[in-house]
Design a protein around this motif. Structure first.
Motif, PDB file in Angstrom:
ATOM      1  N   LYS A  14      56.707  30.765   0.670  1.00  0.00           N
ATOM      2  CA  LYS A  14      56.812  30.811   2.120  1.00  0.00           C
ATOM      3  C   LYS A  14      56.898  29.410   2.711  1.00  0.00           C
ATOM      4  O   LYS A  14      57.593  29.181   3.712  1.00  0.00           O
ATOM      5  CB  LYS A  14      55.628  31.563   2.697  1.00  0.00           C
ATOM      6  N   ALA A  15      56.201  28.449   2.103  1.00  0.00           N
ATOM      7  CA  ALA A  15      56.184  27.087   2.638  1.00  0.00           C
ATOM      8  C   ALA A  15      57.585  26.478   2.659  1.00  0.00           C
ATOM      9  O   ALA A  15      57.951  25.789   3.616  1.00  0.00           O
ATOM     10  CB  ALA A  15      55.248  26.213   1.807  1.00  0.00           C
ATOM     11  N   LEU A  16      58.375  26.747   1.617  1.00  0.00           N
ATOM     12  CA  LEU A  16      59.730  26.215   1.574  1.00  0.00           C
ATOM     13  C   LEU A  16      60.583  26.834   2.670  1.00  0.00           C
ATOM     14  O   LEU A  16      61.299  26.125   3.387  1.00  0.00           O
ATOM     15  CB  LEU A  16      60.357  26.487   0.204  1.00  0.00           C
ATOM     16  N   ARG A  17      60.497  28.138   2.837  1.00  0.00           N
ATOM     17  CA  ARG A  17      61.281  28.814   3.882  1.00  0.00           C
ATOM     18  C   ARG A  17      60.849  28.336   5.271  1.00  0.00           C
ATOM     19  O   ARG A  17      61.687  28.109   6.144  1.00  0.00           O
ATOM     20  CB  ARG A  17      61.131  30.322   3.769  1.00  0.00           C
ATOM     21  N   ASP A  18      59.553  28.166   5.467  1.00  0.00           N
ATOM     22  CA  ASP A  18      59.060  27.696   6.764  1.00  0.00           C
ATOM     23  C   ASP A  18      59.521  26.264   7.037  1.00  0.00           C
ATOM     24  O   ASP A  18      59.864  25.919   8.179  1.00  0.00           O
ATOM     25  CB  ASP A  18      57.535  27.769   6.815  1.00  0.00           C
ATOM     26  N   GLY A  41      53.478  20.326   6.373  1.00  0.00           N
ATOM     27  CA  GLY A  41      52.924  20.798   5.107  1.00  0.00           C
ATOM     28  C   GLY A  41      53.950  20.905   3.992  1.00  0.00           C
ATOM     29  O   GLY A  41      53.809  21.735   3.082  1.00  0.00           O
ATOM     30  N   ALA A  42      55.005  20.078   4.031  1.00  0.00           N
ATOM     31  CA  ALA A  42      56.069  20.148   3.030  1.00  0.00           C
ATOM     32  C   ALA A  42      55.615  19.540   1.706  1.00  0.00           C
ATOM     33  O   ALA A  42      54.849  18.573   1.674  1.00  0.00           O
ATOM     34  CB  ALA A  42      57.319  19.431   3.534  1.00  0.00           C
ATOM     35  N   ARG A  43      56.119  20.105   0.608  1.00  0.00           N
ATOM     36  CA  ARG A  43      55.880  19.593  -0.729  1.00  0.00           C
ATOM     37  C   ARG A  43      57.196  19.669  -1.513  1.00  0.00           C
ATOM     38  O   ARG A  43      57.944  20.639  -1.384  1.00  0.00           O
ATOM     39  CB  ARG A  43      54.813  20.418  -1.471  1.00  0.00           C
ATOM     40  N   ASP A  44      57.455  18.644  -2.312  1.00  0.00           N
ATOM     41  CA  ASP A  44      58.628  18.654  -3.191  1.00  0.00           C
ATOM     42  C   ASP A  44      59.904  18.998  -2.420  1.00  0.00           C
ATOM     43  O   ASP A  44      60.704  19.835  -2.849  1.00  0.00           O
ATOM     44  CB  ASP A  44      58.430  19.658  -4.340  1.00  0.00           C
ATOM     45  N   MET A  45      60.098  18.332  -1.292  1.00  0.00           N
ATOM     46  CA  MET A  45      61.243  18.639  -0.425  1.00  0.00           C
ATOM     47  C   MET A  45      61.989  17.376  -0.033  1.00  0.00           C
ATOM     48  O   MET A  45      61.396  16.428   0.472  1.00  0.00           O
ATOM     49  CB  MET A  45      60.780  19.367   0.840  1.00  0.00           C
ATOM     50  N   PRO A  46      63.315  17.336  -0.244  1.00  0.00           N
ATOM     51  CA  PRO A  46      64.122  16.219   0.256  1.00  0.00           C
ATOM     52  C   PRO A  46      64.495  16.435   1.711  1.00  0.00           C
ATOM     53  O   PRO A  46      64.661  17.578   2.150  1.00  0.00           O
ATOM     54  CB  PRO A  46      65.370  16.263  -0.646  1.00  0.00           C
ATOM     55  N   LEU A  47      64.630  15.327   2.445  1.00  0.00           N
ATOM     56  CA  LEU A  47      64.975  15.396   3.865  1.00  0.00           C
ATOM     57  C   LEU A  47      65.885  14.237   4.235  1.00  0.00           C
ATOM     58  O   LEU A  47      65.757  13.127   3.697  1.00  0.00           O
ATOM     59  CB  LEU A  47      63.716  15.323   4.734  1.00  0.00           C
ATOM     60  N   HIS A  48      66.786  14.505   5.150  1.00  0.00           N
ATOM     61  CA  HIS A  48      67.577  13.461   5.796  1.00  0.00           C
ATOM     62  C   HIS A  48      67.129  13.451   7.247  1.00  0.00           C
ATOM     63  O   HIS A  48      67.350  14.405   7.988  1.00  0.00           O
ATOM     64  CB  HIS A  48      69.072  13.765   5.693  1.00  0.00           C
ATOM     65  N   MET A  49      66.480  12.361   7.650  1.00  0.00           N
ATOM     66  CA  MET A  49      65.836  12.284   8.961  1.00  0.00           C
ATOM     67  C   MET A  49      66.555  11.291   9.849  1.00  0.00           C
ATOM     68  O   MET A  49      66.911  10.188   9.408  1.00  0.00           O
ATOM     69  CB  MET A  49      64.385  11.831   8.776  1.00  0.00           C
ATOM     70  N   GLU A  50      66.793  11.680  11.098  1.00  0.00           N
ATOM     71  CA  GLU A  50      67.364  10.779  12.092  1.00  0.00           C
ATOM     72  C   GLU A  50      66.299  10.498  13.150  1.00  0.00           C
ATOM     73  O   GLU A  50      65.611  11.414  13.606  1.00  0.00           O
ATOM     74  CB  GLU A  50      68.605  11.400  12.718  1.00  0.00           C
ATOM     75  N   LEU A  51      66.170   9.229  13.502  1.00  0.00           N
ATOM     76  CA  LEU A  51      65.150   8.841  14.472  1.00  0.00           C
ATOM     77  C   LEU A  51      65.590   7.572  15.195  1.00  0.00           C
ATOM     78  O   LEU A  51      66.545   6.919  14.808  1.00  0.00           O
ATOM     79  CB  LEU A  51      63.801   8.625  13.768  1.00  0.00           C
ATOM     80  N   LEU A  99      71.536  26.869   2.523  1.00  0.00           N
ATOM     81  CA  LEU A  99      70.190  27.215   2.961  1.00  0.00           C
ATOM     82  C   LEU A  99      69.975  28.722   3.051  1.00  0.00           C
ATOM     83  O   LEU A  99      68.871  29.207   2.809  1.00  0.00           O
ATOM     84  CB  LEU A  99      69.898  26.557   4.313  1.00  0.00           C
ATOM     85  N   SER A 100      71.015  29.455   3.397  1.00  0.00           N
ATOM     86  CA  SER A 100      70.880  30.916   3.472  1.00  0.00           C
ATOM     87  C   SER A 100      70.530  31.492   2.108  1.00  0.00           C
ATOM     88  O   SER A 100      69.676  32.387   1.995  1.00  0.00           O
ATOM     89  CB  SER A 100      72.169  31.539   4.001  1.00  0.00           C
ATOM     90  N   TRP A 101      71.194  30.970   1.062  1.00  0.00           N
ATOM     91  CA  TRP A 101      70.894  31.436  -0.296  1.00  0.00           C
ATOM     92  C   TRP A 101      69.450  31.112  -0.648  1.00  0.00           C
ATOM     93  O   TRP A 101      68.726  31.948  -1.205  1.00  0.00           O
ATOM     94  CB  TRP A 101      71.834  30.773  -1.301  1.00  0.00           C
ATOM     95  N   ILE A 102      69.009  29.904  -0.344  1.00  0.00           N
ATOM     96  CA  ILE A 102      67.661  29.485  -0.701  1.00  0.00           C
ATOM     97  C   ILE A 102      66.619  30.341   0.009  1.00  0.00           C
ATOM     98  O   ILE A 102      65.645  30.796  -0.600  1.00  0.00           O
ATOM     99  CB  ILE A 102      67.456  27.995  -0.374  1.00  0.00           C
ATOM    100  N   CYS A 103      66.814  30.581   1.293  1.00  0.00           N
ATOM    101  CA  CYS A 103      65.837  31.385   2.040  1.00  0.00           C
ATOM    102  C   CYS A 103      65.775  32.815   1.507  1.00  0.00           C
ATOM    103  O   CYS A 103      64.716  33.454   1.560  1.00  0.00           O
ATOM    104  CB  CYS A 103      66.195  31.389   3.527  1.00  0.00           C
ATOM    105  N   ALA A 104      66.886  33.315   0.957  1.00  0.00           N
ATOM    106  CA  ALA A 104      66.900  34.665   0.403  1.00  0.00           C
ATOM    107  C   ALA A 104      66.255  34.727  -0.982  1.00  0.00           C
ATOM    108  O   ALA A 104      65.773  35.783  -1.402  1.00  0.00           O
ATOM    109  CB  ALA A 104      68.337  35.177   0.325  1.00  0.00           C
ATOM    110  N   HIS A 105      66.233  33.595  -1.702  1.00  0.00           N
ATOM    111  CA  HIS A 105      65.768  33.599  -3.089  1.00  0.00           C
ATOM    112  C   HIS A 105      64.439  32.886  -3.303  1.00  0.00           C
ATOM    113  O   HIS A 105      63.776  33.147  -4.304  1.00  0.00           O
ATOM    114  CB  HIS A 105      66.824  32.951  -3.989  1.00  0.00           C
TER     115      HIS A 105
END
Length: 386
Positions: free
Chosen positions: A75-79, A243-253, A65-71
């Motif tokens: 803004k939506a992806l980083r947020d 407001g996520a788009r084109d994003m994978p998630l692993h959710m626990e609930l 994630l550090s690499w992704i936030c730097a590259h």
């Protein structure tokens, strides 16, 4: 595009990447796994261009994630990454939906100053940024509280050595009320319009109230059928704020009396340590393949040949009092596998050199003969140590 991490890359993922269809970031982990030179490796500059052009991205571990936030240029992806990884920020985002839910963020060096008698038990104590149940404690009494603080003092340095700060951060912790009900873990993604597409639902089973381990995750046609619609509606509603788009998630609930209460969201990956590969054995598809190709499972067709079966991921975490790292333990994998009806996949982990678990088992079990799952859930695994 996929970013691999040295923590773990499964055979299933490696074999799929050998096709060369999907770009893979050229890093040390990718070079170590691409022994046949068949990956479609891309440089940082090429990866930047792909991201700028709207290429979907998937990671095997949140160390990336550090690499992704730097590259990442968006803004939506980083947020989206930031609000998912910061558990306190995630709670604040959902506070309006859960106005009575108690949570409190505390700097690590302030934990010991809290007046325990003012805290409402039971509650969960965990790092504000976390992974793999690292540093997670169920607190029901002062004895639990004192034991948790002692373990944090003892273990923080090891957690920092094992995980990037973007994966497990020990600078602050969150206290939140204990969420009752059945716990589930869900692999899904938001499509280009922000709609949730569920790819797998695991029932996270526990041995007791105090248990916070990751020992057993079970999926089945019934589990997915029972929750697919309600979870999809919940994730869509959650995304009205994210407001996520084109994003994978692993959710626990957790689900308590029909009410869905989120625990945490893990961005840009599915179930960790490539446990998401269970979908290949259970449902016949790779979750990351469907996400990258913007595909949806045809659940009705998939379930036709899989009724009456449970598909489980068993995480072979060692007894808590074994010295870490486990240099002397000798684990009997053959004996373990003999205790299951049908082992679909055994993954051995190099626990002698610091691996946090002995390994993973993917198993198929008849739903009306699930005794083997109940036994492994309660076992401390000493019976398999030689």
């Amino acid at each position: 595009m996929i970013i691999l991490d040295q923590q773990y890359v499964s055979r299933e993922l490696r074999d799929w990447l050998n096709s060369g269809r999907v770009p893979v970031l050229r890093n040390a982990a990718a070079l170590a796994v691409d022994t046949e030179g068949r990956f479609r490796l891309v440089s940082d500059d090429e990866a930047d261009a792909l991201l700028a052009a709207g290429e979907r991205i998937y990671t095997t571990c949140e160390n990336s994630l550090s690499w992704i936030c730097a590259h990442a240029s968006g803004k939506a992806l980083r947020d989206g990454i930031a609000i998912c990884k910061d558990k306190a920020a995630f709670r604040r985002m959902l506070a309006a939906q859960y106005p009575d839910f108690f949570f409190l963020e505390v700097p690590a060096d302030e934990l010991e100053k809290l007046d325990f008698d003012t805290l409402k038990t039971p509650f969960i104590l965990k790092p504000s940024v976390g992974f793999f149940s690292v540093g997670v404690y169920t607190i029901a009494s002062r004895a639990d509280w004192d034991a948790a603080l002692a373990d944090i003092r003892r273990s923080s340095a090891r957690w920092s050595a094992d995980y990037d700060a973007s994966v497990v951060g020990t600078s602050s912790f969150i206290l939140e009320e204990y969420i009752r009900g059945d716990e589930y873990a869900v692999d899904f993604y938001y499509d280009s319009e922000g709609r949730a597409v569920i790819l797998n639902i695991f029932h996270h089973e526990f041995a007791s109230f105090e248990d916070v381990s990751d020992r057993l995750y079970v999926t089945s046609a019934d589990i997915i059928r029972d929750h697919l619609e309600a979870f999809t509606v919940f994730f869509d509603r959650m995304n009205e704020q994210m407001g996520a788009r084109d994003m994978p998630l692993h959710m626990e609930l957790r689900v308590d009396g029909g009410r869905i209460i989120p625990i945490e969201a893990n961005p840009l990956r599915f179930a960790g340590w490539c446990v998401t590969d269970l979908s290949l054995y259970a449902w016949g598809f790779r979750t990351y393949d469907l996400y990258l190709r913007d595909q949806r499972p045809d659940w009705d067709s998939i379930f036709e040949s899989r009724e009456g079966r449970l598909y489980s991921a068993v995480i072979l975490d060692p007894p808590a009092d074994l010295e870490y790292p486990l240099r002397e333990a000798d684990f009997d994998y053959e004996r373990l596998c003999a205790d299951f009806q049908n082992v679909l996949e055994l993954r051995r982990i190099d626990y002698r050199n610091g691996g946090p678990v002995f390994g993973f088992v993917f198993a198929e079990t008849r739903a009306d003969e699930r005794g083997e799952l109940d036994r492994i859930l309660l076992s401390d695994l000493r019976e398999y140590l030689r």
